[in-house]
Scaffold this motif. Structure first.
Motif, PDB file in Angstrom:
ATOM      1  N   GLU A   1      52.192  56.819  30.382  1.00  0.00           N
ATOM      2  CA  GLU A   1      51.042  56.356  29.604  1.00  0.00           C
ATOM      3  C   GLU A   1      50.307  55.262  30.367  1.00  0.00           C
ATOM      4  O   GLU A   1      50.873  54.605  31.254  1.00  0.00           O
ATOM      5  N   ASP A   2      49.044  55.071  29.993  1.00  0.00           N
ATOM      6  CA  ASP A   2      48.230  54.030  30.612  1.00  0.00           C
ATOM      7  C   ASP A   2      48.589  52.655  30.063  1.00  0.00           C
ATOM      8  O   ASP A   2      49.065  52.512  28.932  1.00  0.00           O
ATOM      9  N   ILE A   3      48.354  51.653  30.892  1.00  0.00           N
ATOM     10  CA  ILE A   3      48.349  50.268  30.425  1.00  0.00           C
ATOM     11  C   ILE A   3      46.920  49.973  29.970  1.00  0.00           C
ATOM     12  O   ILE A   3      45.974  50.082  30.756  1.00  0.00           O
ATOM     13  N   LEU A   4      46.756  49.638  28.709  1.00  0.00           N
ATOM     14  CA  LEU A   4      45.424  49.389  28.157  1.00  0.00           C
ATOM     15  C   LEU A   4      45.177  47.891  28.048  1.00  0.00           C
ATOM     16  O   LEU A   4      46.055  47.130  27.627  1.00  0.00           O
ATOM     17  N   PHE A   5      43.991  47.476  28.448  1.00  0.00           N
ATOM     18  CA  PHE A   5      43.598  46.078  28.261  1.00  0.00           C
ATOM     19  C   PHE A   5      42.159  46.054  27.719  1.00  0.00           C
ATOM     20  O   PHE A   5      41.235  45.504  28.288  1.00  0.00           O
ATOM     21  N   THR A   6      42.010  46.706  26.561  1.00  0.00           N
ATOM     22  CA  THR A   6      40.687  46.897  25.953  1.00  0.00           C
ATOM     23  C   THR A   6      40.258  45.740  25.057  1.00  0.00           C
ATOM     24  O   THR A   6      39.152  45.757  24.507  1.00  0.00           O
ATOM     25  N   GLU A   7      41.139  44.763  24.889  1.00  0.00           N
ATOM     26  CA  GLU A   7      40.774  43.629  24.047  1.00  0.00           C
ATOM     27  C   GLU A   7      39.532  42.933  24.614  1.00  0.00           C
ATOM     28  O   GLU A   7      39.387  42.780  25.831  1.00  0.00           O
ATOM     29  N   ALA A   8      38.663  42.498  23.736  1.00  0.00           N
ATOM     30  CA  ALA A   8      37.381  41.927  24.156  1.00  0.00           C
ATOM     31  C   ALA A   8      37.545  40.654  24.971  1.00  0.00           C
ATOM     32  O   ALA A   8      36.705  40.339  25.832  1.00  0.00           O
ATOM     33  N   TYR A   9      38.637  39.933  24.733  1.00  0.00           N
ATOM     34  CA  TYR A   9      38.805  38.662  25.432  1.00  0.00           C
ATOM     35  C   TYR A   9      39.332  38.843  26.869  1.00  0.00           C
ATOM     36  O   TYR A   9      39.378  37.898  27.639  1.00  0.00           O
ATOM     37  N   ILE A  10      39.760  40.073  27.242  1.00  0.00           N
ATOM     38  CA  ILE A  10      40.241  40.329  28.604  1.00  0.00           C
ATOM     39  C   ILE A  10      39.059  40.740  29.472  1.00  0.00           C
ATOM     40  O   ILE A  10      38.352  41.709  29.169  1.00  0.00           O
TER      41      ILE A  10
ATOM     42  N   ILE B   1      44.836  51.478  33.163  1.00  0.00           N
ATOM     43  CA  ILE B   1      45.408  51.698  34.486  1.00  0.00           C
ATOM     44  C   ILE B   1      46.842  52.182  34.321  1.00  0.00           C
ATOM     45  O   ILE B   1      47.511  51.865  33.327  1.00  0.00           O
ATOM     46  N   ARG B   2      47.283  52.985  35.240  1.00  0.00           N
ATOM     47  CA  ARG B   2      48.695  53.359  35.280  1.00  0.00           C
ATOM     48  C   ARG B   2      49.159  53.367  36.736  1.00  0.00           C
ATOM     49  O   ARG B   2      48.356  53.524  37.659  1.00  0.00           O
ATOM     50  N   PHE B   3      50.453  53.206  36.913  1.00  0.00           N
ATOM     51  CA  PHE B   3      51.029  53.101  38.253  1.00  0.00           C
ATOM     52  C   PHE B   3      52.022  54.244  38.497  1.00  0.00           C
ATOM     53  O   PHE B   3      52.621  54.789  37.565  1.00  0.00           O
TER      54      PHE B   3
ATOM     55  N   SER C   1      73.836  55.008  51.625  1.00  0.00           N
ATOM     56  CA  SER C   1      74.502  54.922  50.324  1.00  0.00           C
ATOM     57  C   SER C   1      74.717  53.477  49.896  1.00  0.00           C
ATOM     58  O   SER C   1      74.974  53.201  48.723  1.00  0.00           O
ATOM     59  N   THR C   2      74.611  52.541  50.833  1.00  0.00           N
ATOM     60  CA  THR C   2      74.802  51.128  50.501  1.00  0.00           C
ATOM     61  C   THR C   2      73.498  50.435  50.117  1.00  0.00           C
ATOM     62  O   THR C   2      73.514  49.272  49.716  1.00  0.00           O
ATOM     63  N   ASP C   3      72.367  51.132  50.264  1.00  0.00           N
ATOM     64  CA  ASP C   3      71.086  50.543  49.886  1.00  0.00           C
ATOM     65  C   ASP C   3      71.014  50.343  48.374  1.00  0.00           C
ATOM     66  O   ASP C   3      71.498  51.177  47.599  1.00  0.00           O
ATOM     67  N   ILE C   4      70.403  49.249  47.962  1.00  0.00           N
ATOM     68  CA  ILE C   4      70.139  48.988  46.545  1.00  0.00           C
ATOM     69  C   ILE C   4      68.634  48.849  46.375  1.00  0.00           C
ATOM     70  O   ILE C   4      68.007  48.004  47.017  1.00  0.00           O
ATOM     71  N   LEU C   5      68.043  49.686  45.536  1.00  0.00           N
ATOM     72  CA  LEU C   5      66.600  49.652  45.307  1.00  0.00           C
ATOM     73  C   LEU C   5      66.347  49.840  43.815  1.00  0.00           C
ATOM     74  O   LEU C   5      66.526  50.933  43.278  1.00  0.00           O
ATOM     75  N   LYS C   6      65.953  48.763  43.150  1.00  0.00           N
ATOM     76  CA  LYS C   6      65.702  48.796  41.706  1.00  0.00           C
ATOM     77  C   LYS C   6      64.389  48.076  41.406  1.00  0.00           C
ATOM     78  O   LYS C   6      64.223  46.912  41.770  1.00  0.00           O
ATOM     79  N   LEU C   7      63.470  48.774  40.754  1.00  0.00           N
ATOM     80  CA  LEU C   7      62.248  48.142  40.268  1.00  0.00           C
ATOM     81  C   LEU C   7      62.543  47.565  38.891  1.00  0.00           C
ATOM     82  O   LEU C   7      62.814  48.296  37.938  1.00  0.00           O
ATOM     83  N   LYS C   8      62.501  46.249  38.781  1.00  0.00           N
ATOM     84  CA  LYS C   8      62.878  45.586  37.540  1.00  0.00           C
ATOM     85  C   LYS C   8      61.671  45.326  36.634  1.00  0.00           C
ATOM     86  O   LYS C   8      61.760  45.433  35.412  1.00  0.00           O
ATOM     87  N   GLU C   9      60.527  44.991  37.241  1.00  0.00           N
ATOM     88  CA  GLU C   9      59.353  44.675  36.421  1.00  0.00           C
ATOM     89  C   GLU C   9      58.084  44.825  37.250  1.00  0.00           C
ATOM     90  O   GLU C   9      58.055  44.488  38.438  1.00  0.00           O
ATOM     91  N   LEU C  10      57.044  45.363  36.613  1.00  0.00           N
ATOM     92  CA  LEU C  10      55.706  45.394  37.181  1.00  0.00           C
ATOM     93  C   LEU C  10      54.788  44.749  36.137  1.00  0.00           C
ATOM     94  O   LEU C  10      54.575  45.310  35.060  1.00  0.00           O
ATOM     95  N   ARG C  11      54.268  43.585  36.450  1.00  0.00           N
ATOM     96  CA  ARG C  11      53.492  42.818  35.472  1.00  0.00           C
ATOM     97  C   ARG C  11      52.046  42.670  35.939  1.00  0.00           C
ATOM     98  O   ARG C  11      51.781  42.381  37.110  1.00  0.00           O
ATOM     99  N   ILE C  12      51.106  42.868  35.002  1.00  0.00           N
ATOM    100  CA  ILE C  12      49.681  42.692  35.277  1.00  0.00           C
ATOM    101  C   ILE C  12      49.214  41.390  34.635  1.00  0.00           C
ATOM    102  O   ILE C  12      49.435  41.162  33.435  1.00  0.00           O
ATOM    103  N   ASN C  13      48.573  40.543  35.424  1.00  0.00           N
ATOM    104  CA  ASN C  13      47.994  39.300  34.903  1.00  0.00           C
ATOM    105  C   ASN C  13      46.484  39.467  34.770  1.00  0.00           C
ATOM    106  O   ASN C  13      45.822  39.977  35.682  1.00  0.00           O
TER     107      ASN C  13
END
Length: 375
Positions: free
Chosen positions: A262-271, A348-350, A359-371
């Motif tokens: 799903e999309d990240i929506l930022f349709t609020e008028a104050y944004i 927007i969506r990512f 096999s020893t690699d560690i790859l974890k996406l913990k957070e994607l934040r939009i300011n």
């Protein structure tokens, strides 16, 4: 791997060996190529094995990793040879000398060291005055003091791959002529080097004749050419007893593209618009993660290339890997550059490409934040 034997073996002597050094006081001698890959502490020591007139051996170079009555001694003669035992390559060093400096011709310190192509070793003591240091730098375990006696042999057998965590005990080591075949359902298969896959050579039942005709000298962990979900590795050996083999398969996931549903929506008028993106992830090793964005609910995808937004084909994994934005690139996009993406619909969506190579690699996406920039 071979097996430990409590049998004490005798030195073979210098007959047929090559003399590489004589009247050696403190000189370090190099063996240019022992003829096969020999691993010690994860390092291939094929061209780095050395010994010295002061009675020590270095596997990774001029480092004293095995000391046999090490002191200010002298080697009257140092020999070497490549040999074949039970169809397997070995390398033997013979050291003849004395435990006290300048006692040339008094052979009271004589030993042989046999290296096997699976990182095991056997030290054969012919004579030792025990007036110096006897020790072994045991990978993962630290330096071990050795108790060495005349007319005894000692087996050094690694308990981990690539020459690590050795068990050292009086006795010897047998590397038998082991053969391998794979049973895949009702088919008997062996490894075909040309196609780099398992190919059918016969059908069950499995017999000694089939082992002699089709077997492999080494087993291959790859599954290419195998159909059954539970193929069976069959092993033949002339030994009446041998430890149960352990085969470890290491699996790493294939590269993947993860897309937000799903999309990240930022349709609020104050944004007003996007200021930046902030990523939080765990990335230990050589993992790869790159990002792409969509402003039309996933119909098309883009990435910032440093000067403009370019189209990326999300159906083409290589295209995403090459054109996608690194974490640093994504976090470095400015407010003006985000605006140039075209965010009139305020959504927007990512998506992101993830790949690990070990096999020893560690790859974890913990957070994607939009300011956002707000009124």
């Amino acid at each position: 791997m071979g097996v430990y034997s409590s049998t004490i073996i005798a030195p073979k002597g210098s007959s047929g060996m090559t003399l590489i050094s004589s009247h050696n006081d403190d000189t370090t001698v190099s063996f240019s190529d022992i003829g096969f890959d020999f691993y010690y502490n994860g390092v291939n020591c094929r061209t780095t094995v050395k010994t010295n007139g002061n009675s020590w051996v270095g596997f990774t170079g001029a480092t004293e990793q095995l000391k046999i009555n090490r002191r200010d001694a002298g080697a009257d003669n140092i020999y070497y040879c490549q040999e074949t035992v039970n169809g397997k390559s070995t390398f033997r060093i013979r050291w003849e000398g004395h435990g006290v400096y300048n006692a040339w011709g008094t052979l009271d310190l004589v030993w042989e060291l046999i290296l096997f192509n699976d990182s095991a070793m056997v030290l054969v003591i012919e004579q030792i005055p025990n007036t110096g240091t006897n020790s072994f730098v045991n990978p993962t375990s630290g330096t071990t003091t050795l108790t060495l006696e005349n007319n005894k042999s000692y087996a050094f057998i690694p308990s981990q791959e690539q020459g690590k965590a050795y068990t050292v005990q009086e006795g010897s080591y047998i590397q038998p002529n082991i053969k391998y075949l794979m049973v895949d359902g009702n088919d008997i298969k062996h490894w075909d080097a040309l196609s780099s896959s398992y190919v059918k050579v016969s059908e069950l039942p499995l017999t000694a004749d089939k082992f002699q005709s089709y077997s492999d000298d080494n087993y291959h962990k790859e599954r290419t050419g195998l159909i059954s979900t539970s193929p069976i590795l069959k092993i033949w050996s002339p030994l009446t007893e041998m430890p149960a083999p352990v085969v470890t398969q290491t699996i790493k996931p294939k590269p993947v593209i993860v897309s937000m549903k799903e999309d990240i929506l930022f349709t609020e008028a104050y944004i007003i618009d996007i200021i930046n993106a902030v990523i939080s992830l765990d990335n230990t090793g050589s993992g790869i993660i790159v990002f792409i964005v969509s402003t039309d609910s996933g119909t098309s995808w883009k990435a910032w290339n440093g000067s403009s937004w370019i189209l990326v084909d999300i159906e083409n994994m290589h295209d995403v890997k090459i054109k996608g934005m690194s974490t640093a690139d994504l976090q470095g996009i400015t407010e003006a550059q985000w605006t140039s993406l075209g965010l009139l619909d305020k959504k927007i969506r990512f998506a992101w490409y993830m790949e690990v190579s070990s096999s020893t690699d560690i790859l974890k996406l913990k957070e994607l934040r939009i300011n956002y920039n707000v009124i």
